[in-house]
Design an enzyme around this catalytic site. Structure first.
Site, short mmCIF file in Angstrom:
data_model
loop_
_atom_site.label_atom_id
_atom_site.label_comp_id
_atom_site.label_asym_id
_atom_site.label_seq_id
_atom_site.Cartn_x
_atom_site.Cartn_y
_atom_site.Cartn_z
N ASP A 160 0.84 -1.21 0.00
CA ASP A 160 0.00 0.00 0.00
C ASP A 160 0.87 1.26 0.00
OD1 ASP A 160 -2.28 1.85 0.90
OD2 ASP A 160 -3.28 -0.08 0.96
N HIS A 228 -3.72 5.94 3.72
CA HIS A 228 -4.46 4.78 3.20
C HIS A 228 -3.94 3.47 3.79
CE1 HIS A 228 -5.79 1.99 -0.07
NE2 HIS A 228 -6.78 2.85 -0.24
N SER A 414 -11.25 -0.51 -0.81
CA SER A 414 -9.95 -0.55 -0.10
C SER A 414 -10.14 -0.80 1.38
CB SER A 414 -9.24 0.80 -0.22
OG SER A 414 -8.73 0.99 -1.49
#
Ligand SMILES: [Ca+2]
Ligand SMILES: [Ca+2]
Ligand SMILES: [Ca+2]
Length: 469
Positions: A160, A228, A414
């Site tokens: 990621d 994220h 996600s």
């Protein structure tokens, strides 16, 4: 508009002279064969995967001229993206307008690339924000905490934007490379990476896979989504009962931080492949992939092969279905069937036996409006709207930005994917000798039938751990 035109012109001009990146796979691992190829074709080359005989080739010559019976293929080194947060995407224009009227939001108050802290002794007590993490209850992940090994001993690789490896709710659950002596400048375990303690940064090529942040306006304008990877990691394995924040689905699992997506939300196929290979050869049993790209005119063959190498080693690859497309006119994002799309999302569509594709649902068990689906490759739904989790700097968010009348929440396939990665870790920790296919079957067998997922996902159901024991 003017700025856009200038940028566009600059890109067109630069591609005319700029070297292109390709991934070249040879039919044999013979050094002589490779040397011969590179001597004849010039350019620069760099090893991507020794197992895959795969090299990155940077050249300004045309790839078609380089066909050679020793070459299995030459593929473009494609760009891979974060799946953009649909809530941010939808509200981008109004958020930018509002931010321009208000004092500029401050940048992060914590250092970029901090030194990696050792595990700490933590307080005990309930996790005060757990009540706000609706997905932990709707999936029965919270009751599973009381009757399972909580992911103990299972390493989950988060490929990621990086992870805040010092976050108070993550620091004790980071994977630690015990075969590596920290900070001595030596690759002690000879895995090809010097001082890799919690993972690796394949984007910046260093040993600090930190989740770099940026100014809020930059986030809105660049399409990136810093934080994220940290958000994903908290859903998987934030610490339980340490008196702070939330708890993850598998609070005793370990997070291996593999950063290959930069601050602007982009990475390249060669870095993704290196991250996958690293995960497989350094002990991860599960890879979380909350990212993808469009296959377009040609498939991403090198990426496909990396996932097959993971499959051969019994590593499960959990992948986000993707967040559909933004309808510019309405500002709405709509999911689509990735199996029937002319530009299917990869790797979600690949559907190897080790893959688990995940769609996003909301707290009413409805398919999120942005969520892609696929009757074959997407296996189940999991919580993916307004998800509370960890973000860099010891913080927690279910809302990325809140400007009063306009806000953007943490939404996306996600966010759904790590719920499933965590659940697989919990199932695996019940008996670490289980095969990947057994663990995957147990997960899919437990999926709760969900009307909104009928003919959308293979199980027609959503993540549910209530029957796990
Ligand atoms: Ca090493
Ligand atoms: Ca070392
Ligand atoms: Ca906690």
């Amino acid at each position: 508009m003017k700025l856009w035109m200038i940028c566009h012109l600059a890109i067109s001009l630069s591609t005319a002279v700029m070297a292109q990146e390709y991934l070249v796979r040879f039919n044999s691992d013979s050094e002589a064969v490779r040397q011969n190829f590179f001597r004849r074709n010039g350019g620069k080359f760099e090893l991507v995967s020794s197992e895959g005989n795969l090299y990155k080739w940077t050249t300004s010559s045309r790839a078609e001229q380089s066909w050679d019976s020793n070459v299995a293929y030459i593929a473009k080194n494609k760009t891979i993206h974060l799946f953009q947060n649909p809530s941010l995407q939808k509200n981008r224009a109004s958020l930018v307008r509002k931010l321009n009227e208000t004092p500029k939001a401050k940048g992060p108050a914590y250092p970029d690339n901090p030194e990696i802290k050792a595990p700490t002794i933590q307080a005990s007590g309930a996790d005060p924000l757990l009540q706000s993490a609706w997905g932990m209850f709707s999936t029965d992940a919270v009751s599973a905490h009381n009757k399972t090994a909580q992911g103990k001993g299972i390493v989950v690789a988060v490929t990621d934007t990086g992870v805040d490896y010092n976050h108070v709710d993550l620091v004790n659950n980071m994977w630690r490379n015990k075969a590596e002596v920290p900070g001595n400048g030596i690759d002690d375990d000879k895995n090809g990476y010097v001082d890799d303690i919690v993972g690796w940064d394949f984007h910046a090529n260093d040993n600090k896979p930190y989740d770099l942040s940026m100014d809020l306006m930059d986030i809105l304008l660049s399409g990136g989504n810093p934080g994220h990877g940290t958000h994903v990691s908290g859903v998987i394995a934030a610490s339980l009962n340490n008196g702070t924040g939330i708890a993850g689905v598998a609070p005793k699992a370990q997070i291996m931080a593999l950063r290959f997506i930069g601050e602007k939300g982009e990475g390249s196929t060669d870095s993704a492949i290196k991250a996958i290979d690293y995960a497989v050869s350094n002990g991860a049993r599960i890879i979380n992939a909350s990212w993808g790209g469009e296959a377009g005119e040609e498939d991403d063959q090198p990426l496909r092969e990396a996932i097959k190498r993971a499959e051969a080693k019994g590593v499960i690859f959990v992948v986000a279905a993707g967040n559909g497309r933004l309808d510019q006119a309405s500002g709405k994002s709509h999911g689509f069937d990735i199996n029937n799309d002319s530009k299917p999302v990869v790797p979600a569509v690949y559907n190897f036996s080790n893959m688990v594709g995940v769609a996003a649902i909301d707290s009413n068990n409805q398919l999120a409006e942005f969520s892609n689906w696929g009757k074959e490759s997407i296996k189940l739904g999991a919580p993916g709207v307004k998800i509370m989790s960890t973000v860099p700097g010891d913080r927690y968010q279910d809302t990325v930005v809140d400007l009063g009348t306009i806000k953007a929440t943490w939404d996306g396939t996600s966010m759904a994917t790590p719920f499933v990665a965590g659940a697989l870790a919990v199932i695996w920790s019940q008996d670490p000798s289980q095969s990947a296919s057994t663990v995957k079957s147990k997960l899919l067998d437990m999926a709760a039938p969900t009307e909104a997922l009928n003919s959308k996902v293979e199980t027609q159901g959503r993540l549910d751990l209530h029957s796990l024991n």
